[in-house]
Design an enzyme around this catalytic site. Structure first.
Site, PDB file in Angstrom:
ATOM      1  N   ASP A 113      45.911  43.459  23.236  1.00  0.00           N
ATOM      2  CA  ASP A 113      46.762  43.891  22.125  1.00  0.00           C
ATOM      3  C   ASP A 113      46.239  45.070  21.320  1.00  0.00           C
ATOM      4  O   ASP A 113      46.797  45.405  20.281  1.00  0.00           O
ATOM      5  CB  ASP A 113      47.018  42.699  21.183  1.00  0.00           C
ATOM      6  N   ASP A 178      54.976  41.805  26.863  1.00  0.00           N
ATOM      7  CA  ASP A 178      54.569  42.460  25.607  1.00  0.00           C
ATOM      8  C   ASP A 178      53.607  43.629  25.859  1.00  0.00           C
ATOM      9  O   ASP A 178      53.531  44.578  25.087  1.00  0.00           O
ATOM     10  CB  ASP A 178      53.855  41.467  24.673  1.00  0.00           C
ATOM     11  N   THR A 238      56.403  30.980  31.440  1.00  0.00           N
ATOM     12  CA  THR A 238      56.586  31.447  30.065  1.00  0.00           C
ATOM     13  C   THR A 238      55.481  30.878  29.188  1.00  0.00           C
ATOM     14  O   THR A 238      54.973  29.792  29.452  1.00  0.00           O
ATOM     15  CB  THR A 238      57.965  31.073  29.496  1.00  0.00           C
ATOM     16  N   ARG A 250      62.202  38.018  22.246  1.00  0.00           N
ATOM     17  CA  ARG A 250      61.260  39.074  21.848  1.00  0.00           C
ATOM     18  C   ARG A 250      60.630  39.745  23.068  1.00  0.00           C
ATOM     19  O   ARG A 250      60.339  40.930  23.053  1.00  0.00           O
ATOM     20  CB  ARG A 250      60.202  38.566  20.872  1.00  0.00           C
ATOM     21  N   TRP A 254      60.473  43.649  23.733  1.00  0.00           N
ATOM     22  CA  TRP A 254      59.273  44.449  24.075  1.00  0.00           C
ATOM     23  C   TRP A 254      59.549  45.285  25.322  1.00  0.00           C
ATOM     24  O   TRP A 254      59.092  46.435  25.429  1.00  0.00           O
ATOM     25  CB  TRP A 254      58.065  43.556  24.336  1.00  0.00           C
ATOM     26  N   SER A 381      56.261  31.277  17.832  1.00  0.00           N
ATOM     27  CA  SER A 381      56.268  30.602  19.129  1.00  0.00           C
ATOM     28  C   SER A 381      56.707  29.149  18.991  1.00  0.00           C
ATOM     29  O   SER A 381      55.939  28.309  18.503  1.00  0.00           O
ATOM     30  CB  SER A 381      54.894  30.655  19.789  1.00  0.00           C
TER      31      SER A 381
END
Ligand code: GLY
Length: 410
Positions: A113, A178, A238, A250, A254, A381
């Site tokens: 990230d 993401d 997932t 989401r 992304w 989440s």
């Protein structure tokens, strides 16, 4: 002749009035963003200096994370957008201070990230100040992120491991949709340094994701797990969506944003086709509400979609909306509308509709409420039973970015 002239004047007048209405909407929402940020800055003075706003607790009070979670860049990033809009020197000073707290991240390699963490903070800081020290931090961060790339999988490893919701199975090379967002940092570093390896990694990752992560109907798998020795796909599951075969809202957002950005950087039509396909899947979906803020997963509760036995999604029947997915998508659609032929208005109108919904009392917080975040009703989440129907710092960041893009397009 006179009729033609009257028509031209009338059309120009209508366009002028529409633009004024749009400007008014952007201005009032940016003023509100600015006001909430200032309240939040006051609240941060009572907290640990290295605590970064994230969401609220059950009593509605702001909660924070340390800098190594995935979200510390969004608060400084929102301060930069508010400064860009207002040119308020007090906001700039805060944006600088909050950005510079993140310097240690330049050597961080523990998850993928880093793009979110440093590009939303230092990326905006460099864009708006031209301070070369920020450029160097961004480039070093791109080096750190690159250490997670493997030519065998053709991907940047997202997390060091992922535990399936179906039982005890663990995967050691998970890649999540993401991750497309983190590539922007690598394109930046390639441009700034001339080192093409950054670009090679970004393009390879995007091509691998396009092949393995995007379904034929342009919906997306959240997690694709690879065998690190052979590069083969071991599983498609997932983590934050309803089921392995569902489409987490989401995640789809992304993807739309990520492939649009990769097209901007490469001009490769395959990436544009993917961005368009993903956007059309989102916008044309029968389960997208008329106000265009999606449910947290396009298939939550539907027949044919089954959460893993350990997922909290099994226990949740409320169809929560996710404002963060709408904010990210709105921002992406403003950009995408500038690249397509024939669908410009479809994407632009959808982006505006999303923003107008988010800016309405249904989603925009009352002043000083909502832990001083801007938007209500996001979902972190549901499978993890975490951050359900709450404000989220990244929803606010992409709302501000979308407002900025809207403003720039007027
Ligand atoms: N990147 C993590 C999330 O979207 O929740």
């Amino acid at each position: 002749m006179r009729t033609v002239l009257y028509s031209i004047v009338l059309v120009s007048l209508l366009a002028f009035t529409a633009d004024r209405k749009d400007e008014g909407f952007v201005n009032s929402n940016f003023s509100f963003v600015q006001q909430q940020l200032k309240f939040m800055l006051k609240e941060t003075e009572t907290r640990n200096k290295l605590a970064f706003p994230r969401t609220t607790d059950a009593s509605g009070k702001m909660t924070t994370t340390n800098m190594y979670d995935w979200t510390p860049g969004f608060f400084p990033g929102s301060l930069w957008y508010a400064y860009e809009y207002s040119k308020d020197p007090a906001l700039q000073q805060e944006a600088v201070a909050w950005t510079e707290k993140l310097e240690p991240l330049k050597d961080f390699t523990q998850h993928h990230d880093l793009g979110f963490m440093v590009y939303c903070s230092y990326g905006n800081a460099y864009r708006l100040t031209g301070n070369k020290a920020y450029r160097d931090i961004l480039i070093q961060s791109a080096r750190s992120l690159s250490t997670r790339f493997s030519p065998v999988t053709g991907s940047i490893k997202s997390w060091n491991q992922f535990k399936s919701w179906h039982g005890d199975k663990r995967y050691y090379y998970p890649v999540i949709i993401d991750n497309m967002m983190n590539l922007e940092l690598l394109f930046f570093a390639a441009r700034e340094t001339g080192d093409t390896s950054f670009r090679h990694i970004a393009v390879t990752h995007a091509a691998t994701a396009m092949k393995n992560q995007i379904r034929k109907d342009y919906s997306s798998y959240h997690v694709v797990c690879y065998d690190s020795l052979t590069g083969k796909v071991e599983g498609r599951e997932t983590a934050q969506g309803y089921a392995d075969n569902s489409t987490w809202a989401r995640g789809q957002a992304w993807g739309i944003y990520g492939f649009t950005m990769v097209y901007r950087e490469t001009k490769d039509p395959r990436f544009l086709k993917t961005a368009e396909g993903m956007a059309d899947f989102f916008l044309d979906h029968k389960n997208l509400p008329a106000d265009k803020v999606p449910y947290w997963d396009f298939n939550a509760g539907e027949k044919g979609y089954e959460p893993g036995v350990n997922s909290n999604a099994l226990k949740v029947t409320t169809r929560y909306r996710d404002a963060s997915a709408a904010a990210i998508t709105a921002s992406a659609l403003f950009e995408l509308s500038g690249y397509v032929k024939g669908k410009e208005q479809k994407y632009r109108k959808a982006a505006i509709r999303m923003l107008r919904t988010l800016g309405s009392p249904a989603y925009r917080a009352p002043a000083g409420g909502n832990g001083n975040f801007v938007l209500m009703h996001s979902v972190g989440s549901i499978p993890h039973k975490s951050e359900i129907d709450v404000p989220l710092v990244y929803a606010d960041y992409y709302f501000a970015e979308a407002l900025q893009r809207y403003r720039a397009s007027l």
